[in-house]
Design an enzyme around this catalytic site. Sequence first.
Site, PDB file in Angstrom:
ATOM      1  N   HIS A  10      -3.255   3.389  -2.707  1.00  0.00           N
ATOM      2  CA  HIS A  10      -2.922   3.078  -1.316  1.00  0.00           C
ATOM      3  C   HIS A  10      -2.467   1.629  -1.272  1.00  0.00           C
ATOM      4  CE1 HIS A  10      -3.177   3.628   3.092  1.00  0.00           C
ATOM      5  NE2 HIS A  10      -3.334   2.312   3.059  1.00  0.00           N
ATOM      6  N   CYS A  11      -1.241   1.420  -0.837  1.00  0.00           N
ATOM      7  CA  CYS A  11      -0.648   0.078  -0.850  1.00  0.00           C
ATOM      8  C   CYS A  11      -0.748  -0.551   0.542  1.00  0.00           C
ATOM      9  CB  CYS A  11       0.814   0.141  -1.292  1.00  0.00           C
ATOM     10  SG  CYS A  11       1.598  -1.485  -1.375  1.00  0.00           S
ATOM     11  N   VAL A  12      -1.446  -1.657   0.625  1.00  0.00           N
ATOM     12  CA  VAL A  12      -1.627  -2.319   1.913  1.00  0.00           C
ATOM     13  C   VAL A  12      -0.310  -2.918   2.411  1.00  0.00           C
ATOM     14  CG1 VAL A  12      -2.270  -4.515   0.847  1.00  0.00           C
ATOM     15  CG2 VAL A  12      -3.077  -3.988   3.151  1.00  0.00           C
TER      16      VAL A  12
END
Length: 303
Positions: free
Chosen positions: A152-154
């Site tokens: 999950h890429c912020v």
Amino acid sequence: MAWNVFKFCTGLKVIGSVMIVVVLAVVGVSYYAVIIFNYAPHLIKGGSEAAIALIVVILFHVLLLMLLWCYFTVIFTDPGGVPQSWWPSPIEDLENQTTPLASTVSPPSGPNVPMVAQGPLVRYCRKCSHFKPPRCHHCSVCKRCVLKMDHHCVWVVNCVGARNYKFFLLFLLYTFLETTLVTAALLPQFIVFLSDADVEVVHPGILATIFLAFVLNLAFALSVLGFLIMHISLVAGNTTTIEAYEKKVSARWRYDLGPKKNFEQVFGTWKLYWLLPMYAEEDLRKMTVLHGLDYPLRPELDS
């Protein structure tokens, strides 16, 4: 038991929305420092520096366009969720096996109902209450199972998975190229800024903007280069960040089909589309791997 580094990510969704503003702010500062203050005036005045200015201006805008195109494509592309109609086949995922299942049994009626039957073992998500396809993992931020989840890429406020992994890699590539160009374009001004040479008086705010743009772009270029190298190695071995963290490094990965085929499973077979955040219609039709539900095994295992 291995420490799960992903379970502390529940607060990333709130932070992610701010990151979009940060990215756009860095783009704005860079645009002002490189184009408006430095190279556009040289281009307008002409002379010996006009040719270099023209090259920098064109490259800057082309790379910026590709960067933003890939960035927002990653943000707005669903990485892939498990369809409600999906049902595990007899040769489905053998990794991290937890729940036995025969092809003739019905789905469990509750998340805590184990099933014991003849047949291969498949994985079952107790949080989503459904079975997980091969290479699928549950995201604690999005609170759902994501197909071929990488992480999950912020920065993109989204999961990176089967259907947007290519777009994420292109975003990294164009970010590295753009930030490297900005760093190189501002290097002469930065050297003058740090030297004691006599230069014409420039407003302190402009100098601060140039300094900030140079430092930010240099930092991004170096950090993104590290991510690029890591993901190039992951693509070459046909694995994801999560899989690299979980699997044993001593055994050859069951999905490793060789560098060429591994690359095509992410970028497709049409070379004209490799550097664009899209796929050829033929690839989407013929390559089921791009939909995130079916992955071929190495020849010695696919039998």
